[in-house]
Design a protein around this motif. Structure first.
Motif, PDB file in Angstrom:
ATOM      1  N   LYS A  18       0.855  -1.186   0.000  1.00  0.00           N
ATOM      2  CA  LYS A  18       0.000   0.000   0.000  1.00  0.00           C
ATOM      3  C   LYS A  18       0.890   1.236   0.000  1.00  0.00           C
ATOM      4  O   LYS A  18       1.885   1.298   0.695  1.00  0.00           O
ATOM      5  CB  LYS A  18      -0.920   0.002   1.207  1.00  0.00           C
ATOM      6  N   THR A  19       0.499   2.241  -0.795  1.00  0.00           N
ATOM      7  CA  THR A  19       1.387   3.395  -0.924  1.00  0.00           C
ATOM      8  C   THR A  19       0.606   4.670  -1.184  1.00  0.00           C
ATOM      9  O   THR A  19      -0.526   4.642  -1.660  1.00  0.00           O
ATOM     10  CB  THR A  19       2.408   3.162  -2.058  1.00  0.00           C
ATOM     11  N   ASN A  20       1.236   5.767  -0.871  1.00  0.00           N
ATOM     12  CA  ASN A  20       0.712   7.082  -1.213  1.00  0.00           C
ATOM     13  C   ASN A  20       1.612   7.748  -2.254  1.00  0.00           C
ATOM     14  O   ASN A  20       1.558   8.946  -2.473  1.00  0.00           O
ATOM     15  CB  ASN A  20       0.590   7.969   0.030  1.00  0.00           C
ATOM     16  N   ALA A  21       2.431   6.938  -2.896  1.00  0.00           N
ATOM     17  CA  ALA A  21       3.367   7.445  -3.900  1.00  0.00           C
ATOM     18  C   ALA A  21       2.635   7.978  -5.130  1.00  0.00           C
ATOM     19  O   ALA A  21       1.554   7.501  -5.480  1.00  0.00           O
ATOM     20  CB  ALA A  21       4.337   6.347  -4.316  1.00  0.00           C
ATOM     21  N   SER A  41      -2.308   7.017   2.212  1.00  0.00           N
ATOM     22  CA  SER A  41      -2.276   5.886   1.280  1.00  0.00           C
ATOM     23  C   SER A  41      -3.707   5.532   0.913  1.00  0.00           C
ATOM     24  O   SER A  41      -4.593   5.546   1.767  1.00  0.00           O
ATOM     25  CB  SER A  41      -1.605   4.676   1.922  1.00  0.00           C
ATOM     26  N   ARG A  42      -3.931   5.223  -0.347  1.00  0.00           N
ATOM     27  CA  ARG A  42      -5.255   4.771  -0.765  1.00  0.00           C
ATOM     28  C   ARG A  42      -5.138   3.965  -2.039  1.00  0.00           C
ATOM     29  O   ARG A  42      -4.185   4.079  -2.781  1.00  0.00           O
ATOM     30  CB  ARG A  42      -6.241   5.928  -0.912  1.00  0.00           C
ATOM     31  N   HIS A  43      -6.157   3.143  -2.237  1.00  0.00           N
ATOM     32  CA  HIS A  43      -6.250   2.333  -3.449  1.00  0.00           C
ATOM     33  C   HIS A  43      -7.724   2.164  -3.788  1.00  0.00           C
ATOM     34  O   HIS A  43      -8.596   2.478  -2.983  1.00  0.00           O
ATOM     35  CB  HIS A  43      -5.550   0.974  -3.260  1.00  0.00           C
ATOM     36  N   HIS A  44      -8.003   1.702  -4.996  1.00  0.00           N
ATOM     37  CA  HIS A  44      -9.378   1.549  -5.488  1.00  0.00           C
ATOM     38  C   HIS A  44     -10.145   2.874  -5.418  1.00  0.00           C
ATOM     39  O   HIS A  44     -11.319   2.903  -5.079  1.00  0.00           O
ATOM     40  CB  HIS A  44     -10.111   0.445  -4.725  1.00  0.00           C
ATOM     41  N   HIS A  45      -9.459   3.946  -5.749  1.00  0.00           N
ATOM     42  CA  HIS A  45     -10.039   5.287  -5.761  1.00  0.00           C
ATOM     43  C   HIS A  45     -10.270   5.725  -7.211  1.00  0.00           C
ATOM     44  O   HIS A  45      -9.888   5.038  -8.141  1.00  0.00           O
ATOM     45  CB  HIS A  45      -9.101   6.275  -5.057  1.00  0.00           C
ATOM     46  N   ALA A  46     -10.910   6.864  -7.371  1.00  0.00           N
ATOM     47  CA  ALA A  46     -11.082   7.448  -8.702  1.00  0.00           C
ATOM     48  C   ALA A  46     -10.169   8.663  -8.811  1.00  0.00           C
ATOM     49  O   ALA A  46      -9.902   9.353  -7.820  1.00  0.00           O
ATOM     50  CB  ALA A  46     -12.537   7.869  -8.922  1.00  0.00           C
ATOM     51  N   VAL A  47      -9.695   8.913 -10.016  1.00  0.00           N
ATOM     52  CA  VAL A  47      -8.824  10.057 -10.287  1.00  0.00           C
ATOM     53  C   VAL A  47      -9.380  10.788 -11.497  1.00  0.00           C
ATOM     54  O   VAL A  47      -9.792  10.164 -12.473  1.00  0.00           O
ATOM     55  CB  VAL A  47      -7.373   9.588 -10.568  1.00  0.00           C
ATOM     56  N   VAL A  48      -9.400  12.104 -11.410  1.00  0.00           N
ATOM     57  CA  VAL A  48      -9.875  12.912 -12.539  1.00  0.00           C
ATOM     58  C   VAL A  48      -9.041  14.185 -12.618  1.00  0.00           C
ATOM     59  O   VAL A  48      -8.574  14.701 -11.593  1.00  0.00           O
ATOM     60  CB  VAL A  48     -11.390  13.217 -12.411  1.00  0.00           C
ATOM     61  N   VAL A  49      -8.837  14.674 -13.832  1.00  0.00           N
ATOM     62  CA  VAL A  49      -8.041  15.885 -14.048  1.00  0.00           C
ATOM     63  C   VAL A  49      -8.961  17.064 -14.321  1.00  0.00           C
ATOM     64  O   VAL A  49      -9.888  16.969 -15.123  1.00  0.00           O
ATOM     65  CB  VAL A  49      -7.065  15.693 -15.232  1.00  0.00           C
ATOM     66  N   GLU A  50      -8.694  18.161 -13.635  1.00  0.00           N
ATOM     67  CA  GLU A  50      -9.385  19.438 -13.852  1.00  0.00           C
ATOM     68  C   GLU A  50      -8.305  20.469 -14.162  1.00  0.00           C
ATOM     69  O   GLU A  50      -7.572  20.878 -13.264  1.00  0.00           O
ATOM     70  CB  GLU A  50     -10.160  19.849 -12.590  1.00  0.00           C
ATOM     71  N   GLY A  59     -12.104   5.605  -2.380  1.00  0.00           N
ATOM     72  CA  GLY A  59     -11.177   4.484  -2.369  1.00  0.00           C
ATOM     73  C   GLY A  59     -11.133   3.802  -1.015  1.00  0.00           C
ATOM     74  O   GLY A  59     -12.042   3.947  -0.190  1.00  0.00           O
ATOM     75  N   LEU A  60     -10.061   3.083  -0.802  1.00  0.00           N
ATOM     76  CA  LEU A  60      -9.861   2.337   0.437  1.00  0.00           C
ATOM     77  C   LEU A  60      -8.536   2.705   1.070  1.00  0.00           C
ATOM     78  O   LEU A  60      -7.544   2.893   0.379  1.00  0.00           O
ATOM     79  CB  LEU A  60      -9.835   0.830   0.153  1.00  0.00           C
ATOM     80  N   GLU A  61      -8.551   2.782   2.393  1.00  0.00           N
ATOM     81  CA  GLU A  61      -7.328   2.861   3.183  1.00  0.00           C
ATOM     82  C   GLU A  61      -7.434   1.715   4.175  1.00  0.00           C
ATOM     83  O   GLU A  61      -8.320   1.738   5.034  1.00  0.00           O
ATOM     84  CB  GLU A  61      -7.211   4.205   3.903  1.00  0.00           C
ATOM     85  N   GLU A  62      -6.577   0.709   4.004  1.00  0.00           N
ATOM     86  CA  GLU A  62      -6.763  -0.576   4.692  1.00  0.00           C
ATOM     87  C   GLU A  62      -8.120  -1.132   4.238  1.00  0.00           C
ATOM     88  O   GLU A  62      -8.350  -1.240   3.056  1.00  0.00           O
ATOM     89  CB  GLU A  62      -6.659  -0.407   6.211  1.00  0.00           C
ATOM     90  N   CYS A  63      -9.025  -1.410   5.190  1.00  0.00           N
ATOM     91  CA  CYS A  63     -10.362  -1.924   4.812  1.00  0.00           C
ATOM     92  C   CYS A  63     -11.436  -0.855   4.958  1.00  0.00           C
ATOM     93  O   CYS A  63     -12.626  -1.158   4.874  1.00  0.00           O
ATOM     94  CB  CYS A  63     -10.711  -3.134   5.668  1.00  0.00           C
ATOM     95  N   ASN A  64     -11.038   0.370   5.199  1.00  0.00           N
ATOM     96  CA  ASN A  64     -12.002   1.454   5.401  1.00  0.00           C
ATOM     97  C   ASN A  64     -12.298   2.156   4.079  1.00  0.00           C
ATOM     98  O   ASN A  64     -11.380   2.623   3.399  1.00  0.00           O
ATOM     99  CB  ASN A  64     -11.453   2.482   6.397  1.00  0.00           C
ATOM    100  N   ILE A  65     -13.579   2.234   3.749  1.00  0.00           N
ATOM    101  CA  ILE A  65     -13.980   2.959   2.545  1.00  0.00           C
ATOM    102  C   ILE A  65     -13.955   4.446   2.868  1.00  0.00           C
ATOM    103  O   ILE A  65     -14.430   4.886   3.912  1.00  0.00           O
ATOM    104  CB  ILE A  65     -15.370   2.508   2.071  1.00  0.00           C
ATOM    105  N   LEU A  66     -13.379   5.221   1.945  1.00  0.00           N
ATOM    106  CA  LEU A  66     -13.138   6.638   2.179  1.00  0.00           C
ATOM    107  C   LEU A  66     -14.162   7.546   1.497  1.00  0.00           C
ATOM    108  O   LEU A  66     -14.631   7.240   0.400  1.00  0.00           O
ATOM    109  CB  LEU A  66     -11.746   7.012   1.663  1.00  0.00           C
ATOM    110  N   SER A  67     -14.448   8.649   2.142  1.00  0.00           N
ATOM    111  CA  SER A  67     -15.208   9.734   1.517  1.00  0.00           C
ATOM    112  C   SER A  67     -14.276  10.923   1.286  1.00  0.00           C
ATOM    113  O   SER A  67     -14.671  11.921   0.696  1.00  0.00           O
ATOM    114  CB  SER A  67     -16.386  10.155   2.397  1.00  0.00           C
ATOM    115  N   SER A  68     -13.049  10.791   1.738  1.00  0.00           N
ATOM    116  CA  SER A  68     -12.093  11.898   1.668  1.00  0.00           C
ATOM    117  C   SER A  68     -11.650  12.184   0.234  1.00  0.00           C
ATOM    118  O   SER A  68     -11.723  11.331  -0.648  1.00  0.00           O
ATOM    119  CB  SER A  68     -10.878  11.615   2.552  1.00  0.00           C
TER     120      SER A  68
END
Length: 174
Positions: A18-21, A41-50, A59-68
């Protein structure tokens, strides 16, 4: 930013993966460079360019689903936290449309059960710094793509367990 490829966060089979790189590939120079790391660190997130910003949502941080939400400003070369979404989402999709960041679908639970897929859509307006609910998709979706063509937003595909969605393209919100 235009023409470059960005790799943001990741997860592997082990906790050490897991990384925040954040990395950037410049195809004109054929080289990779490290950028400032995300705040978390997060994974399974969405990324968009503005324009000159990269938004990283949910996404997820460990097993926690994020709203951040984190936002990278290419001019300042730094990350900042933005207001959280109204709903936690793992594996959502995102588009930049009508000067807003839209986040669509995803999972609301880290067990990824089909009944935990979301149909909800929300968008962030940078002018007001607020998230607003938008018309839901016709079908709940996760692990799918969203895109805008000719001023219309579409959701395409989805989790292989969602029967019939993989080959479907749906107009969103109209």
């Amino acid at each position: 930013m235009a023409g470059n490829i960005y790799v943001i966060g990741a997860a592997g089979n082990e906790d050490s993966c897991k990384t925040n790189a954040v990395e950037c590939f410049d195809p004109t120079r054929n080289c990779w460079s490290d950028l400032q790391r995300m705040p978390d660190s997060r994974h399974h997130h969405a990324v968009v360019v503005e324009r000159e910003r990269i938004w990283c949502v949910g996404g997820l941080e460990e097993c926690n689903i994020l709203s951040s939400v984190n936002c990278y400003d290419a001019f300042e070369e730094k990350w900042s936290s933005r207001p959280s979404m109204s709903q936690s989402r793992a594996m959502p999709s995102s588009v930049f449309y009508e000067q807003k960041v839209f986040v669509l679908g995803g999972y609301s639970s880290s067990d990824f059960a089909p009944e935990m897929r979301l149909a909800s859509v929300e968008h962030f307006d940078s002018k007001t710094s607020q998230w607003t609910k938008f018309a839901s998709m016709h079908n709940p979706r996760a692990v799918f793509s969203a895109l805008v063509i000719n001023d219309r937003m579409y959701s395409v595909g989805g989790d292989k367990r969602a029967k019939g969605l993989r080959s479907r393209c749906m107009l969103v919100g109209y």
